[in-house]
Design an enzyme around this catalytic site. Structure first.
Site, mmCIF file in Angstrom:
data_model
loop_
_atom_site.group_PDB
_atom_site.id
_atom_site.type_symbol
_atom_site.label_atom_id
_atom_site.label_comp_id
_atom_site.label_asym_id
_atom_site.label_seq_id
_atom_site.Cartn_x
_atom_site.Cartn_y
_atom_site.Cartn_z
ATOM 1 N N ARG A 88 0.812 -1.211 0.000
ATOM 2 C CA ARG A 88 0.000 0.000 0.000
ATOM 3 C C ARG A 88 0.843 1.258 0.000
ATOM 4 N NH1 ARG A 88 -4.989 -2.207 2.410
ATOM 5 N NH2 ARG A 88 -6.638 -0.688 2.185
ATOM 6 N N ARG A 127 -21.564 -1.695 1.989
ATOM 7 C CA ARG A 127 -20.771 -2.894 2.320
ATOM 8 C C ARG A 127 -21.153 -3.384 3.707
ATOM 9 N NH1 ARG A 127 -14.339 -3.453 1.531
ATOM 10 N NH2 ARG A 127 -14.141 -1.648 2.908
ATOM 11 N N ARG A 160 -18.658 -1.880 8.840
ATOM 12 C CA ARG A 160 -17.350 -1.675 9.495
ATOM 13 C C ARG A 160 -17.233 -0.223 9.946
ATOM 14 N NH1 ARG A 160 -13.101 -4.015 5.206
ATOM 15 N NH2 ARG A 160 -11.988 -2.132 5.809
#
Ligand code: ADP
Ligand code: ADP
Ligand code: ZN
Length: 214
Positions: A88, A127, A160
């Site tokens: 990343r 999500r 989340r």
């Protein structure tokens, strides 16, 4: 076959990495999943990682590089693997290249799942993650059979914490600053492949299979 998945948070890296792992019979290695498992189990690593993750920031390179290098050296990775969420940062990519070079190996593909920021913000709100097994769903695009219940393990689904809109914008900024430079890095290395991530997830997968081969 050794594959890296690139793309913004919510671009569909995990969704596609799972399909790749199943079709080509290689392990799916998600650093986000590894950190979440450590948080759930209350490990020292989990405690350290959580303070960064909750803020939408990247976990420091030194907490993630050795973990991934150890993982890809395990026996089940001998035929390859698909990395999801790693590298990343440029230093992570350099550390990975060096570790592979020491073994006389190299990455085969870096697949960039390309999705513009405006699609991401909508996608993340939908999500849902399973508290039991970590499976990922989407309210509209990948719904469960029974609302709010995991198809695989029957546990509850949650949004989340880091998928709440304030944090998503922060993660997108972090992505553009720290992760997007990897696109040029792997382009220069000659292994970058880009797929359109805005289409149906099965069509994204077909585009990937066209690259990797049947
Ligand atoms: P997403 O799939 O939405 O991009 P991940 O599950 O990959 O999210 O990652 C969640 C969080 O875990 C990141 O926001 C970051 O804090 C941390 N993380 C995961 N992988 C890395 C990594 N390679 N380097 C640093 N931090 C990471
Ligand atoms: P990442 O690992 O890149 O963060 P995910 O694979 O978790 O992304 O996907 C983010 C969310 O978008 C999930 O809820 C997933 O079900 C959904 N999703 C993934 N691919 C697509 C797609 N092509 N179209 C619509 N929704 C998608
Ligand atoms: Zn589950």
């Amino acid at each position: 076959m050794k594959i890296i998945m690139l793309g913004a948070p919510g671009a569909g890296k995990g969704t596609q990495a799972k399909k790749i792992a199943a079709k080509y019979d290689i392990p799916h290695i998600s650093t986000g999943d590894i950190f979440r498992a450590n948080i759930k189990n209350g490990t020292e690593l989990g405690k350290k990682a959580k303070t960064y993750m909750d803020q939408g920031l990247l976990v420091p390179d030194e907490l993630v590089v050795d973990l991934v290098v150890d993982r890809v050296n395990q026996e089940d990775c001998s035929n390859g693997y698909v990395l999801d969420g790693f590298p990343r940062t440029i230093p992570q990519a350099e550390a990975l290249d060096k570790a592979l070079a020491d073994l006389g190996q190299k990455m085969d593909y870096a697949i960039d799942v390309d999705v513009p920021d405006e699609n991401i913000v909508n996608r993340m709100g939908g999500r849902r993650a399973c508290v039991g097994c970590g499976a990922t769903y989407h309210l509209v695009f990948a719904p469960t059979k029974e609302e709010g219940i995991c198809d695989t393990c029957g546990k509850e689904l949650i949004l989340r914490d880091d998928d709440k809109p304030e944090t998503v914008q922060k993660r997108l900024n972090v992505y553009h600053e720290q992760t997007q430079p990897l696109i040029e890095y792997y382009s220069k290395a000659g292994i970058l492949k880009t797929v359109d991530g805005t289409v149906d997830m099965n069509d994204v997968f077909q585009a990937i299979v066209d690259i990797l081969g049947e």
